[in-house]
Scaffold this motif. Structure first.
Motif, PDB file in Angstrom:
ATOM      1  N   ILE A   1       0.855  -1.179   0.000  1.00  0.00           N
ATOM      2  CA  ILE A   1       0.000   0.000   0.000  1.00  0.00           C
ATOM      3  C   ILE A   1       0.889   1.226   0.000  1.00  0.00           C
ATOM      4  N   PRO A   2       0.789   2.090  -1.019  1.00  0.00           N
ATOM      5  CA  PRO A   2       1.657   3.283  -1.048  1.00  0.00           C
ATOM      6  C   PRO A   2       1.394   4.198   0.147  1.00  0.00           C
ATOM      7  N   SER A   3       2.459   4.719   0.689  1.00  0.00           N
ATOM      8  CA  SER A   3       2.313   5.698   1.770  1.00  0.00           C
ATOM      9  C   SER A   3       2.166   7.091   1.167  1.00  0.00           C
ATOM     10  N   TRP A   4       1.584   8.007   1.952  1.00  0.00           N
ATOM     11  CA  TRP A   4       1.444   9.375   1.453  1.00  0.00           C
ATOM     12  C   TRP A   4       1.489  10.351   2.609  1.00  0.00           C
ATOM     13  N   ASP A   5       1.959  11.533   2.298  1.00  0.00           N
ATOM     14  CA  ASP A   5       2.061  12.598   3.278  1.00  0.00           C
ATOM     15  C   ASP A   5       1.109  13.711   2.867  1.00  0.00           C
ATOM     16  N   ARG A   6       0.216  14.113   3.769  1.00  0.00           N
ATOM     17  CA  ARG A   6      -0.822  15.079   3.427  1.00  0.00           C
ATOM     18  C   ARG A   6      -0.230  16.398   2.919  1.00  0.00           C
ATOM     19  N   ALA A   7       0.852  16.807   3.509  1.00  0.00           N
ATOM     20  CA  ALA A   7       1.414  18.111   3.140  1.00  0.00           C
ATOM     21  C   ALA A   7       2.079  18.080   1.764  1.00  0.00           C
TER      22      ALA A   7
END
Length: 665
Positions: free
Chosen positions: A507-513
């Motif tokens: 599952i790819p990780s993501w950063d909101r900013a």
């Protein structure tokens, strides 16, 4: 009674991890965290220090067939017994029509021959030989309804099997309409006839010159011809027993051009070379196409997993006496080699020797053929799948001998081999046992508990066969296990009814900013939108039933997000744009929508599911939703939308799925 395969390392196509496998009612009920203190009262299979792989799927065998004046020495009882000892728990055989039969009638006859005799699951490919008349063409759909996912044709063997190219084109058109895959034995017969005739005139038509009798150009020429016909007809094509890296390259070119093209090779083309024909009794190695040069074999290894997505046995169980009858004329030697028992052990040995990763063995010999040929529940050990598995001791060393096939030789006789298949479970039942090098025993099921059954057709996606979910002990699965879940079948998430899918096993990780959705290509104003930009746009709700082609659905799903037409209007799509390309952050998954479809108001980039932000498993932070299409068109973990001049082949379409994913009920 429940069964626990304890202490092993589970190998899936996406990777490996330590876990116990819980089996219940013939299905994988869970992957269980290994804990020495966990009590278990059912049957335990010791896999300590071993590898646990899905059972093999052999999609290319010839059992109990007649070729010219010869009949193979085996039947469904003996061949499937040998397959089981070799770790194969499902196979696909051919139904060649007898005079007066159409393909559907041939499939019915072959099912009756196998039923009650096979000890593993089985299925059939249809076939059309010699003439593609109206009855034969109509039989393609009848065969498909009986479970045959494909139809085989030959460009070789004039008077026995061969079809002219015009007939093959007609077969492809009908197969495309019936959503059947077309398998092709590709050798141009006119080239073979000329080459073998010249050898015969020179008095050198024996097995030593077999490779010259069926030259490489015959295979390459036929492959190019049928790939062009597939492009013309829109059929899905599968080239069997590829012997040349040049043919693999042609498959890749066709795929790039939008043809759904696939290919397989066989262990004898990977592990042997044409020098076998100069050995004493070289006739025992005669097969069609011939075994090629060592250089060609090296090229085939490089094509595995890309152009060539399967390694299958092409099992033909002739014996030494049959091979010897016409040893002086290779064109009359019955073609084919016994191999249903040695295929998977040889590939496992190659992996243990470092020639390819073990997860690639799973993909090539189990997962990919199960998907391509629509075999529900096969090719994986994730919960809900059929409990077909093998236990492999990676420390064992030995040689190929003591086999169970109904012949008196093997082309691999005496070959050194690493690893040993010690336990085989099929449909949750112990079929072969014998750990720590002890004599292995076959445990045939009682007549009322038959393991084997015809495998039903689920073309284009092998799906969930039952409603089993993940069952875990103690604190549950290891936290890292989720990252190894593989497509097309994953865990059943509690509460929302969806199944988890990932083609990369992560599952790819993501950063909101930092996360951005890019919209580019044939647009006047490329966009780079953050999650807050999307949430600030006008939100559109879409409520619809969600359908997966593997057979499960979730009713009344409520999505909320930004319509794709709104985004396109903001970016200013140019007139030259005819389609959109959607790219996932997993780095592998892409799909396309034509512009007319993409402009439908209910096509959205979804940000919320059931009024809650998307979870990672459902595609956070954003995913494509096309409510009138099957779920595989809904790209998760969306990171880029590109306007392009034409729609090309998406991830699953390149693997045989229908480009038209519209739901029809």
């Amino acid at each position: 009674m429940d069964t626990l395969v304890r202490g092993g390392t589970v190998v899936l196509e996406s990777g490996s991890f330590r876990a116990d496998v819980l089996i219940r009612n013939g299905k994988v009920a869970g992957l269980v965290q290994q804990r020495k203190s966990t009590p278990f009262t059912g049957q335990v299979i010791d896999a300590a220090g071993a590898l646990v792989l899905p059972g093999g799927v052999d999609a290319h065998t010839h059992i109990g067939i007649t070729f010219g004046e010869f009949k193979t020495r085996d039947d469904f009882a003996t061949a499937t017994r040998a397959a089981a000892f070799g770790g194969t728990t499902s196979l696909l055989e051919f139904a060649f029509p007898e005079p007066g039969e159409d393909p559907g009638e041939a499939v019915e006859r072959r099912i009756s021959q196998a039923s009650g005799r096979a000890v593993i699951d089985f299925g059939f490919h249809a076939a059309i030989v010699q003439r593609a008349d109206a009855d034969a063409l109509a039989g393609i759909e009848r065969a498909a309804k009986l479970g045959a996912p494909s139809v085989k044709v030959f460009t070789a063997y004039r008077g026995l099997m061969m079809l002219e190219l015009g007939d093959i084109l007609a077969v492809m058109r009908e197969a495309a309409r019936s959503r059947s895959l077309v398998m092709v034995h590709a050798e141009t017969e006119a080239i073979v006839e000329r080459a073998s005739g010249e050898l015969r005139e020179r008095g050198i038509a024996d097995a030593r010159h077999h490779a010259q009798a069926r030259p490489a150009i015959a295979e390459l020429d036929a492959a190019r011809s049928v790939l062009r016909l597939a492009r013309e007809s829109g059929a899905t094509i599968y080239l069997v027993h590829v012997t040349l890296p040049e043919v693999a390259e042609e498959i890749g070119k066709a795929r790039t051009a939008g043809v759904r093209a696939f290919g397989e090779t066989c262990p004898h083309y990977l592990l042997l070379d044409e020098s076998v024909y100069t050995r004493p009794h070289g006739e025992r190695f005669v097969c069609s196409p011939p075994i090629r040069s060592a250089e060609a074999a090296r090229g085939l290894w490089r094509s595995l997993g890309s152009e060539l997505t399967g390694v299958h046995s092409d099992h033909c169980c002739f014996d030494r006496a049959q091979k010897k009858v016409h040893a002086s004329d290779s064109t009359r030697i019955p073609p084919g080699l016994p191999g249903v028992e040695t295929r998977l052990p040889l590939l496992i040995s190659a992996a243990l020797s470092g020639r390819l990763p073990m997860n690639e063995v799973v993909r090539l010999c189990s997962s990919e053929p199960a998907r391509l040929f629509g075999m529900p529940g096969k090719g994986s050990l994730l919960p809900g799948m059929d409990a077909d598995l093998i236990v492999v001791d990676p420390r064992r060393r030995g040689r190929v001998n003591g086999l169970h096939m109904s012949t008196d030789y093997s082309p691999f006789e005496g070959m050194a081999i690493r690893g040993g298949i010690e336990t085989v479970v099929a449909g949750g039942q112990l079929l072969v046992s014998g750990r720590r090098g002890a004599f292995r025993t076959l445990h045939p099921p009682a007549p009322t508990e038959g393991v084997s059954r015809p495998i039903g057709r689920r073309l284009f996606l092998a799906g969930l066969a039952g409603g089993a979910g993940v069952i875990v002990f103690g604190d549950g699965l290891p936290s890292g296990l989720r990252s190894w879940l593989e497509g097309p079948l994953g865990e059943l998430s509690p509460g929302d009814g969806f199944h988890f899918y990932s083609v990369t096993g992560s599952i790819p990780s993501w950063d909101r900013a930092r996360w951005r959705l890019t919209i580019d290509g044939l647009v006047d104003q490329p966009l780079s939108l953050g999650i807050d930009d999307l949430l600030a746009a006008r939100q559109q709700r879409v409520k619809a039933d969600f359908h997966c082609v593997s057979g499960w659905s979730v009713s009344g799903v409520s999505w909320l997000g930004v319509s794709v037409p709104t985004l396109l209007e903001r970016a200013g799509v140019r007139p030259a744009a005819r389609a959109l390309r959607f790219e996932s952050a997993d780095g592998a998954y892409v799909d396309f929508l034509d512009m007319t479809t993409a402009q439908q108001p209910e096509v959205i980039v979804a940000l919320r599911l059931a009024d809650a932000p998307l979870s990672p498993e459902r595609g956070a932070p954003a995913r494509l939703v096309v409510p009138f299409y099957y779920g595989y068109k809904g790209v998760k973990w969306l990171r880029r939308i590109t306007a392009v001049d034409s729609a090309r082949t998406g991830y699953w379409e390149a693997r045989g799925y229908d480009a038209d994913a519209r739901i029809r009920h």
